[in-house]
Design a protein around this motif. Structure first.
Motif, short mmCIF file in Angstrom:
data_model
loop_
_atom_site.label_atom_id
_atom_site.label_comp_id
_atom_site.label_asym_id
_atom_site.label_seq_id
_atom_site.Cartn_x
_atom_site.Cartn_y
_atom_site.Cartn_z
N ARG A 148 -5.47 -8.55 0.65
CA ARG A 148 -6.73 -8.65 -0.09
C ARG A 148 -6.53 -9.59 -1.27
N GLY B 157 1.19 1.95 -5.66
CA GLY B 157 -0.19 1.91 -6.14
C GLY B 157 -0.35 2.28 -7.60
N CYS C 51 0.82 -1.23 0.00
CA CYS C 51 0.00 0.00 0.00
C CYS C 51 0.85 1.27 0.00
N TRP D 222 -7.57 5.22 -2.88
CA TRP D 222 -8.13 3.93 -3.24
C TRP D 222 -7.14 2.78 -3.09
N CYS D 223 -7.68 1.57 -3.12
CA CYS D 223 -6.89 0.34 -3.09
C CYS D 223 -6.40 0.07 -4.51
N SER E 295 -1.09 3.96 -1.77
CA SER E 295 -2.48 3.53 -1.91
C SER E 295 -3.15 3.61 -0.55
N ARG E 296 -4.44 3.68 -0.53
CA ARG E 296 -5.23 3.74 0.70
C ARG E 296 -4.64 4.81 1.63
N ARG F 259 -5.63 -2.69 -5.77
CA ARG F 259 -6.30 -3.92 -6.20
C ARG F 259 -5.34 -5.02 -6.63
#
Lengths: 289, 168, 116, 652
Positions: free
Chosen positions: D433, D494, D389, D400-401, D392-393, D403
């Motif tokens: 995730r 990210g 991350c 956002w994530c 990210s996040r 993914r």
């Protein structure tokens, strides 16, 4: 350049080296300092137990400074964040101003939101106000040794109102040191805290924290450390003996200077006139006292 | 076993006063705690946030006063949850509700009431092992606020609970 | 749109583009007793109909000047930009606008004090 | 003919009825003038709901329908079809949006919400009375599609379209197609070789008779509308004749100038005349004018001497190509987060802090080290820590994530462990995730392989004097601060919108979500369509996706484009402006105002009058409000209709 100066508790009651060196160096650089007329706590340490006490104490200093109509020079990191944050809060919220002014009435003071105070820290005065080019002209004895910068947390954070330099990649202190002929560089531990805020409850842990940083600075080949905050200086300089005892190590022994002491040295000022005989750390390794 | 004391009135007060902060957005990435220099002293910022959210206030008090307020957690928190601000608010509220702060703070407060500064000017030792003072160093006297009486009254007004306790 | 609350006293008329709104519509709404009129379009440079929002903005600015001359508070008319995904922004704008209108008090035209 | 209006108040399950008293609103509607029938229905859009409307139209002779339900963006078309099937003109429908405009935003104020719903219904009835039947227009369409972006999304879309018989123009801004997928080593969770599955498809693109590949090109202008877009593409000069170049590489061998290779994320060098990677498509060399010695200093030309086919041509100029297409698929991809933006993690400062994409190149057999993961000093790392991350996040950077970061790390950890099981691998994560087919199983496998997962992320990294990296991380599983010293740290950065997203967004007249990715028309039901008709999104320019999702999304976009163009014509809304030539004074104000150049001057009764070109008008209404003579009327949003709505809403 004319400023009103607010010394705060630490500088005025124990960390005299900072005050002496500022009083010696700044006039030579064309800075005229006028006194506030009195000294009192900026409120910062008491914010922890009662934020209203802090806001009252900080606001009365801002209100007094407004009378002088000059920028307020605040050499201490703690006082700097305290006054900046208080002013930020007052400017954002009218009800705070009303509350403060109600109290200040009895002291014949009043904070005027239409006339915010320009608050300047030592680094800002040297780097932004005097400027590096001008500063260089005063250098007669370039330092030559390698100095690690320790900014101290509270002139860099928080990030929701303007601070002295970038929170993650500050450069001003290094630039000042390079201008006075010192060698310097970034180092991984640069932004680590001295822990002064926890001195009240965790003195031993704070000592080990300071020891760890001093050791790292030394191991990375620096000859000295420079600070611009009386709390940080006290931790790294005045407590160095205690740190050595706690850590049971002499690897933490390192000269620690106030930034203004180093500027004075480069300008050829006699070391004792910069209060260098008051530093507890082995500054004599680099300076003839 | 920890118990949730959801009905605790103090908790309601706390919730109210930190409503402007956003601890609820924390999802425990622990970036704050990883960078915290006081974890060793029992101050674990993300745990404090979570304990606060669960209402486990008794657990929070441990370690709460160790935080040195370097604000690194606030600056690095990816969700802008501001752990240091929460700690500050919790300290204030615990004190406001009768919990005694560490002694050092009380000493400073009393000194400010008495002298306007957290301590009186000290004598310090120089490299020649001589004790020196502001006076011998040639530093000017820094006065006290003009109206010390009003100053003291104001402080007593604001911090009445703390100062009264002391007078007893 | 996300379920974010805003004051319940606003009524919506759909047009395809803010540029469809004739200042006459705004005047008509005020005359009919609306306390204020909010014209909401796409963000500048992001207009679904290329540049309709600029036209709308120019018209509303002129209209506000006219309102001044008529002696009606120009603050009763507002134009702002909200994209389809900005529920929060829309809410904030509506809330602020309603607050502002509350300060201004009821539209004098509604009370029948005035006739245009 | 007198209006006979039917009003239907939808419960939308509890979406509306949970807040608004739908029955009361219906009862109220029944009291409004010209309303013949008013009902509340559980789900108006359902079959039984629509049937009720149809029956009422027949039984009560309804000639207007008002539906109080969700946003017209959701079901206006559904209900138009309902009217049509009951023999009523579909434009005799008015929707009162009592969900997005009343029940949702006022869910805590039930009475006020119900009052508002009544007012909205009142306005809709007032407007409905004045509705007129309108006839749909049909436009001829070009049976060709522009695909912007030649990554795996663009490649997949182009091949699907071409197979369906449509002509495809695939525009890629870099010298070769392939995108990020071409840079990857293996793909998760199957550990397939990324290049092995991608390059055959790249070759298919090059060879497909229906695909015109325009690499090293950029779309610079898009005009027109659904079915009839006119696109201008700038074909940048390669300074190499594509017809003559055989891709032998003699020129690059001769070129003396070395610059960082973008394809290897700067980890290796390429020449000033280059192909990005050996499997490039098209396999044509390109001179990078910023580094070519001849182009900068006027001296060198060693490549000209070396080329056996005389393909190098310094006089080549950028060229504009114009094409007509019926639809556009945007597959503009993404860029990775610049880890320098988080100084505390030391990227760019400490040599052994690298990004996930850099590790991808290092571990790739075609990469700068021939597939060996090595530290800056050229040694094999004995310990590696992944930090998840990064950028990210995080509200300061990208909220956002990304993914793919969790799975990418697992894959990279797998390759490291497979290469040498003794390498210590740590993964510092917030959450792992791993939702996806076979992903969770893969995660489990990595745990079995001895990867050490730490539930927490560090705040800062330190470099020791030996070049190793030290950091502390608070592990939530053990509730302990863990101190680590590792040879290499991998920042799993990210995904964020590509650089030229905003340029494309303006050019195509489409919307962006707050994150800066392209915004689809509906998050659930129209995940590949733009709100501008005829434009579709594919892959990561729409939101972060892994390869499998990207390919599925691209195929979906292609299918939507095929569906749109398959009939050779499209029906468009008749909601256009019309000019009454009797009233028009010929002042021409509207002509300057129309953003679509849809108004022309014509002769009418011997005088110059403005006239709307129906197919060009998009129905914004700009001209209507501007006309000083009130000569222009907007179908579906007439002056009378709007004023009637204002009257109805300000009543009471």
């Amino acid at each position: 350049m004319k400023y009103t100066v607010f010394w705060g508790c630490m500088i005025a009651t124990v960390e005299y080296g900072y005050e002496i060196s500022v009083r010696e160096v700044f006039p030579r650089l064309g800075v005229e300092l006028s006194e506030l007329g009195w000294n009192a706590c900026c409120g910062y340490p008491l914010m922890q137990v009662n934020s209203k006490v802090w806001l009252y104490l900080a606001s009365r200093i801002l209100a007094e400074a407004q009378r002088f109509g000059r920028p307020l020079f605040v050499p201490c990191n703690g006082c700097h964040i305290s006054l900046c944050e208080a002013q930020h809060l007052l400017m954002e919220r009218d009800e705070m101003i009303n509350w403060v002014n109600e109290l200040l009435k009895d002291e014949e003071l009043r904070f005027d939101s239409g006339n915010p105070v320009r608050i300047l820290h030592t680094i800002e005065v040297l780097h932004d106000e005097i400027g590096l080019e001008k500063l260089k002209k005063f250098v007669v004895k370039p330092l030559g040794f390698k100095v690690a910068c320790h900014y101290g947390c509270h002139i860099l954070r928080p990030t929701d109102y303007p601070r002295v330099d970038d929170a993650e990649s500050p450069t001003k202190m290094e630039a000042i040191l390079e201008a006075i002929g010192a060698k310097t560089s970034d180092y991984p531990e640069r932004l680590e805290c001295c822990g002064a805020g926890a001195n009240v409850v965790e003195p031993e842990l704070v000592a080990r924290l300071c020891g760890w940083k001093l050791k790292a600075v030394k191991a990375r080949g620096f000859n000295a450390m420079a600070t611009s905050c009386p709390a940080c200086q006290m931790n790294y300089d005045a407590k160095q003996d205690a740190i050595m005892q706690i850590m049971k190590s002499s690897e933490v022994s390192l000269p620690v200077f106030y930034l203004t002491q180093l500027v004075g040295l480069a300008m050829g000022v006699e070391p004792r006139r910069l209060g260098l005989d008051l530093n507890k750390s082995p500054v004599e390794d680099l300076v003839d006292l | 076993m920890l118990k949730l004391n959801e009905t605790d009135r103090l908790l309601e007060k706390l919730r109210e006063s930190v409503a402007t902060l956003t601890p609820s957005v924390c999802y425990s990435c622990a970036r704050c705690s990883s960078g915290c220099v006081m974890v060793e002293a029992g101050c674990v910022p993300h745990s404090i946030i979570q304990l606060f959210r669960l209402g486990l206030l008794n657990e929070i008090e441990r370690g709460l006063w160790s935080c040195c307020q370097c604000l690194k957690c606030d600056a690095r928190c990816p969700q802008e949850a501001r752990p240091a601000m929460l700690i500050l608010a919790l300290r204030n509220l615990l004190v406001a509700h009768g919990s005694a702060p560490p002694k050092g703070y009380m000493v400073m407060l009393e000194n400010v009431v008495r002298y306007a500064t957290i301590q009186q000017p000290q004598e310090v030792m120089n490299k020649d092992f001589d004790f020196v003072s502001r006076n011998t160093l040639g530093l000017p006297e820094l006065g006290k606020p003009a109206n010390m009486e009003a100053f003291r009254l104001n402080l007593k007004k604001i911090a009445s609970n703390l100062l009264e306790v002391e007078e007893k | 749109m996300s379920r974010i609350e805003y004051p319940a006293n606003i009524r919506v008329i759909r047009v395809m583009c803010s540029s469809r709104i004739d200042p006459v519509h705004v005047l008509y709404a005020l005359k009919s007793g609306a306390d204020g009129v909010l014209v909401s379009g796409c963000h500048p440079g992001d207009c679904h109909y290329i540049n309709g929002n600029h036209r709308a903005k120019r018209r509303i600015i002129l209209l506000k000047e006219m309102l001044k001359q008529l002696g009606l508070e120009p603050e009763r008319v507002k134009i702002d930009w909200v994209s389809a995904s900005e529920g929060e922004r829309f809410t904030r704008i509506v809330k602020e606008f309603v607050e502002e209108l509350k300060k201004l008090g009821p539209n004098p035209l509604r009370e029948g004090i005035w006739e245009v | 003919m007198k209006a006979r209006i039917g009003v239907y108040v939808c419960h939308c399950g509890t979406n509306i009825a949970g807040v608004i008293d739908a029955e009361e609103v219906a009862k109220y509607a029944a009291t409004l003038p010209d309303v013949v029938v008013a009902r509340d229905i559980m789900y108006t859009c359902s079959d039984p709901g629509q049937n009720t409307i149809r029956e009422d139209i027949e039984k009560h002779g309804l000639n207007r329908v008002v539906i109080a339900a969700c946003s017209p963006k959701m079901h206006e078309n559904t209900f138009r079809k309902t009217l049509e099937s009951a023999g009523l003109n579909p434009y005799l429908l008015e929707i009162a949006n009592i969900r997005e405009q009343a029940s949702w935003p006022h869910f805590r104020e039930r009475e006020k919400a119900t009052e508002k719903a009544k007012a909205l219904v009142r306005a809709a009835v007032a407007k409905a009375k004045l509705l007129e039947p309108l006839e749909k227009r049909e436009l001829m369409v070009e049976k060709s599609v522009l695909v912007i972006g030649g990554g795996v999304a663009g490649i997949q879309a182009a091949l699907d379209l071409a197979e369906a018989g449509l002509k495809v123009y695939l525009v890629e801004k870099s010298p070769s197609i392939g995108g990020h997928m071409a840079q990857l080593n293996k793909t998760f969770p199957t550990i397939d070789c990324s290049a092995c599955i991608l390059t055959p498809r790249m070759v298919d693109v090059a060879n497909h008779p229906n695909i015109t590949l325009l690499a090293y090109s950029e779309v610079v202008k898009v005009e027109g509308y659904v079915g009839n877009f006119e696109v201008t593409i700038l074909k940048k000069a390669r300074y190499v004749d594509e017809e003559l170049c055989a891709g032998c590489g003699a020129c690059a061998d001769a070129c003396p100038r070395k610059v960082p290779n973008e394809f290897d994320v700067g980890l290796s060098k390429r020449k000033a005349i280059y192909v990005p990677f050996p499997q490039a498509v098209p396999l044509k060399y390109t001179i990078d004018p910023a580094s070519c010695l001849y182009m900068k200093y006027g001296r060198c030309k060693l490549c000209v001497e070396a080329c056996p086919r005389g393909a190098i041509n310094f006089d080549q100029k950028d060229e504009e190509v114009k094409v007509k297409v019926g639809a556009i698929i945007v597959a503009a991809g993404f860029k990775t987060f610049d880890a320098r933006r988080i100084p505390s993690l030391g990227y760019g400062k400490y040599r052994n802090v690298i990004t996930g994409l850099e590790l991808e190149r290092l571990s790739n057999a075609s990469g700068p080290t021939g597939g060996a993961v090595l530290t800056a000093s050229g040694e094999k790392p004995k310990s590696i820590a992944f930090i998840q991350c990064v950028g990210s996040r995080d509200l300061k950077y990208n909220s956002w994530c990304c993914r793919i970061g969790c799975m990418a790390t697992l894959k990279q950890a797998f390759l490291i462990k497979e290469d040498d099981p003794d390498t210590e691998v740590y993964v510092c994560h917030i959450d792992m995730r791993t939702a996806g087919k076979g992903y969770e199983e893969f995660y489990r496998k990595l745990r079995e392989m001895g990867v050490r997962f730490i539930h927490g992320v560090p705040s800062e990294l330190f470099e020791d004097s030996d070049g190793k990296l030290m950091f502390k991380v608070f592990d939530q599983a053990t509730c302990h601060m863990i101190e680590l010293k590792v040879d290499m740290v991998v920042l799993q950065t990210g995904l964020e919108p590509a650089e030229d997203v905003e340029r494309l967004q303006k050019m195509l007249n489409v919307s962006l979500s707050p994150e800066g990715f392209f915004l689809e028309a509906h998050p659930k039901l129209q995940p590949v369509e733009a709100s501008t008709r005829g434009i579709f999104f594919a892959g990561c320019c729409h939101s972060p996706k892994d390869i499998a999702e990207t390919v599925a999304h691209a195929s979906a976009a292609a299918t939507k484009a095929i569906t749109l163009l398959s009939k050779g014509k499209v029906a468009v809304d008749p909601l256009t402006a019309t000019i009454n030539p009797e009233v028009c004074s010929g002042c021409e104000i509207c002509i300057g105002i129309c953003p679509y150049r849809a108004i022309q001057l014509t002769e009418y009764g011997g005088r110059r009058r403005a006239k709307i070109v129906d197919v060009l008008c998009q129905g914004c209404g700009s001209c209507v409000a501007a006309c000083p003579s009130n000569a222009i009327e907007m179908k579906g949003f007439t002056e009378k209709q709007i004023l009637a709505q204002i009257d109805a809403l300000t009543e009471g």
